[in-house]
Write a protein that holds these residues in place. Structure first.
Motif, short mmCIF file in Angstrom:
data_model
loop_
_atom_site.label_atom_id
_atom_site.label_comp_id
_atom_site.label_asym_id
_atom_site.label_seq_id
_atom_site.Cartn_x
_atom_site.Cartn_y
_atom_site.Cartn_z
N GLU A 1 4.87 1.02 -3.15
CA GLU A 1 5.50 2.23 -3.68
C GLU A 1 4.47 3.14 -4.35
N ALA A 2 3.55 2.56 -5.10
CA ALA A 2 2.53 3.35 -5.79
C ALA A 2 1.64 4.09 -4.78
N ALA A 3 1.33 3.41 -3.67
CA ALA A 3 0.50 4.04 -2.64
C ALA A 3 1.23 5.22 -1.99
N LEU A 4 2.53 5.05 -1.76
CA LEU A 4 3.33 6.14 -1.18
C LEU A 4 3.47 7.31 -2.14
N VAL A 5 3.69 7.01 -3.40
CA VAL A 5 3.82 8.05 -4.41
C VAL A 5 2.51 8.82 -4.57
N GLN A 6 1.42 8.10 -4.52
CA GLN A 6 0.10 8.73 -4.64
C GLN A 6 -0.14 9.74 -3.52
N GLN A 7 0.41 9.45 -2.34
CA GLN A 7 0.26 10.37 -1.21
C GLN A 7 1.30 11.50 -1.25
N GLY A 8 2.26 11.38 -2.18
CA GLY A 8 3.27 12.43 -2.32
C GLY A 8 4.33 12.43 -1.25
N VAL A 9 4.60 11.27 -0.65
CA VAL A 9 5.58 11.21 0.44
C VAL A 9 6.86 10.47 0.05
N VAL A 10 6.89 9.82 -1.12
CA VAL A 10 8.07 9.05 -1.54
C VAL A 10 8.26 9.24 -3.04
N GLU A 11 9.53 9.44 -3.43
CA GLU A 11 9.85 9.54 -4.85
C GLU A 11 10.91 8.52 -5.26
N ASP A 12 11.77 8.15 -4.32
CA ASP A 12 12.88 7.24 -4.59
C ASP A 12 12.49 5.81 -4.21
N PRO A 13 12.59 4.83 -5.13
CA PRO A 13 12.27 3.42 -4.82
C PRO A 13 13.10 2.87 -3.66
N LEU A 14 14.35 3.34 -3.51
CA LEU A 14 15.18 2.86 -2.40
C LEU A 14 14.60 3.26 -1.05
N GLU A 15 13.90 4.39 -1.04
CA GLU A 15 13.28 4.84 0.20
C GLU A 15 12.16 3.88 0.62
N VAL A 16 11.50 3.30 -0.36
CA VAL A 16 10.45 2.32 -0.07
C VAL A 16 11.04 1.12 0.67
N GLN A 17 12.19 0.64 0.19
CA GLN A 17 12.84 -0.49 0.85
C GLN A 17 13.27 -0.12 2.26
N CYS A 18 13.76 1.10 2.44
CA CYS A 18 14.16 1.55 3.78
C CYS A 18 12.98 1.55 4.74
N ILE A 19 11.82 1.99 4.26
CA ILE A 19 10.61 1.99 5.09
C ILE A 19 10.25 0.57 5.49
N LEU A 20 10.29 -0.34 4.54
CA LEU A 20 9.93 -1.73 4.82
C LEU A 20 10.92 -2.38 5.79
N VAL A 21 12.20 -2.12 5.59
CA VAL A 21 13.22 -2.66 6.51
C VAL A 21 12.99 -2.14 7.92
N ASN A 22 12.64 -0.85 8.03
CA ASN A 22 12.39 -0.25 9.34
C ASN A 22 11.19 -0.91 10.02
N LEU A 23 10.13 -1.14 9.28
CA LEU A 23 8.94 -1.78 9.85
C LEU A 23 9.25 -3.19 10.33
N ILE A 24 10.07 -3.91 9.56
CA ILE A 24 10.42 -5.29 9.93
C ILE A 24 11.34 -5.29 11.15
#
Length: 415
Positions: free
Chosen positions: A358-381
């Protein structure tokens, strides 16, 4: 009418001698003899009648109809009557197809005519496109290319099923290339699957020219890419690139790369800087390659936005959009490697904190919501890009200890 008589006499002599090059020249709208005749009749159009079928009656069958259709088509195109030109080119192709079909028992005797029929097929497609462009300009539905495809299919069937003639089978690949181009123009490229299957089953490419094989591989690769069969697409486009290189077609090499580079990027293969420089593609793919290599989602978004119109026109935008998941995977792998360097056991290394990703995504300015991080991970899996499962209560992603990031070619090859 002396110009017409001279033309017909020259054509009659070439036919009697079975001089395929001379006949093909005389039936080409760009040859000196044809252009001279067309311009002659265009200049006299107000004071002299147009050629009639009777003028060509002294030519043997099927050349009387074929030559009249050719001259009528060429004159119609010169007058801007593209629908009439398309009709006459279609008649020419159908005439040659019927004659080749009716003379199957004289296959070797008439094989010299086959390259002429193949060349006429390409001219028919061109005439159809001109007619459809005219239809669009005048507010009518563009239907003539679809109409012309039926004549091309009949010619392909006649040539491809002639088992006793290698030249007919090899030239059928050239006609197949014309049909594939038409399918892509009509956005009905799904029809290519049947065409490719016939060619493969009958092994028609064995005697085909390098140019025809390259064209076929190019369209087969593009078709496979649109069907999301990326490993097969890469194989076809790679072969097309090699064949174009063998005959020194620099422009066609660049055309193949428009599709080969996106497909290879999706499979995790980056083009060399030398290749991008050679074909002046650094401005198109340079940042995209860097984004894939470094896991930079923001850079990928910028690069796709900057060349969006170009990618849409090429038909590669949707393929390149898929790189977002590949870049996300690269970023997750970087997080995993960082986490692994801070722990001792392999079991602990496989348990990557979601906060790190999540910190890496936030640093790039592409994610703000923690739930979005889980969605990305679920999609990759779910897309099998990562072998893992989520442990939401512990806020970790548990990676498989052995090969958690399988090769992309393996991922897409299993689909």
């Amino acid at each position: 009418m002396s110009a017409l008589n001279n033309y017909i006499n020259a054509l009659k002599q070439a036919i009697s001698q079975k001089d395929v090059k001379q006949v093909q020249t005389l039936l080409s709208p760009r040859s000196q003899a044809s252009v001279a005749l067309i311009m002659h009749h265009t200049a006299l159009s107000r004071s002299a009648p147009l050629p009639t079928a009777a003028d060509f009656s002294r030519l043997p069958d099927p050349w009387s109809t074929a030559a009249f259709s050719f001259i009528s088509a060429a004159l119609a195109e010169q007058r801007g009557e593209y629908a009439v030109s398309q009709r006459d080119w279609k008649v020419l192709v159908q005439t040659l197809t019927r004659y080749l079909e009716s003379s199957r028992d004289k296959t070797r005797e008439n094989d010299w005519m086959v390259p002429l029929a193949s060349a006429a097929a390409a001219q028919l497609k061109h005439a159809c496109e001109l007619a459809d462009d005219e239809a669009v300009r005048t507010g009518r539905a563009p239907e003539l290319l679809n109409d012309g495809v039926a004549a091309l299919q009949a010619l392909f069937k006649q040539l491809s099923t002639s088992k006793s003639s290698t030249i007919r089978q090899s030239e059928s690949v050239g006609v197949a290339c014309v049909i594939a181009k038409a399918y892509f123009k009509l956005n009905t490229f799904n029809n290519c699957e049947t065409l490719f299957k016939v060619i493969d089953d009958m092994e028609l490419t064995a005697g085909a020219s390098i140019a025809h094989r390259a064209t076929l591989c190019y369209y087969e690769g593009r078709s496979r890419a649109y069907d999301e069969k990326f490993v097969a697409a890469e194989a076809g486009l790679s072969e097309a690139f090699q064949l174009c290189g063998a005959i020194g077609h620099h422009r066609n090499l660049e055309r193949v790369l428009r599709y080969l580079i996106p497909v290879r990027l999706l499979l995790g293969v980056l083009p060399s800087p030398q290749l991008l420089r050679r074909f002046r593609l650094e401005g198109v793919y340079g940042d995209i390659c860097r984004a894939v290599r470094e896991g930079d989602l923001a850079l990928l978004a910028q690069a796709l936005a900057r060349n969006q119109i170009l990618f849409i026109r090429q038909g590669t935008y949707l393929i390149l959009e898929r790189l977002q998941a590949v870049v996300q995977r690269t970023l997750l792998r970087k997080c995993f490697l960082r986490h692994r360097s801070e722990v001792e056991s392999p079991q602990a290394a496989a348990q990557v904190p979601m906060k790190l990703f999540e910190a890496a995504l936030v640093q790039q300015g592409v994610v703000e919501d923690p739930l979005e991080v889980q969605c990305i991970l679920v999609n990759l899996i779910s897309r099998k890009l990562v072998k893992a499962y989520l442990a939401p209560q512990k806020q970790i992603i548990v990676l498989k200890i052995s090969e958690p990031f399988p090769p992309l070619a393996q991922v897409y090859g299993n689909r």
